[in-house]
Design a protein around this motif. Structure first.
Motif: not given
Length: 77
Positions: A27-37
Motif C-alpha cells: 500500500a506504500g504505507d510501510g504497514d502492509h507487506y507481501s513477503a515471498r520466502v
C-alpha cells in the motif's frame, strides 16, 4: 510505528539463514507487506509449517508493529 521492509527481511533471514526473501510494500504505507520466502529448509514441510517458521522468525511482531503480511513460501526449484 510501522516496520521497515529491510527490518522484516533481516528478521526472517536471522531465523531462516538460507532464506531468499522478497518484500513488497503493498500500500506504500510501510504497514502492509507481501513477503515471498524461499528456503531449502522448507523442503518436506507443509505450507502451514513453513509459514509458522516465518512467523516465529518475526518474533511475535505480527499484529503489533507489523500490521499485515501476505506470505508466500516455497522451496528452491
Amino acid at each position: 510505528m510501522p516496520m521497515a521492509a529491510d527490518e522484516i527481511e533481516t528478521l526472517i533471514k536471522a531465523g531462516i539463514p538460507d532464506a531468499i526473501v522478497e518484500i513488497t510494500d503493498l500500500a506504500g504505507d510501510g504497514d502492509h507487506y507481501s513477503a515471498r520466502v524461499v528456503s531449502e529448509s522448507f523442503r518436506g514441510q507443509t505450507r502451514v509449517k513453513q509459514q509458522q517458521r516465518v512467523y516465529e522468525a518475526l518474533g511475535g511482531r505480527m499484529g503489533g508493529v507489523l500490521h499485515a503480511l501476505q506470505l508466500k513460501t516455497a522451496v528452491p526449484e
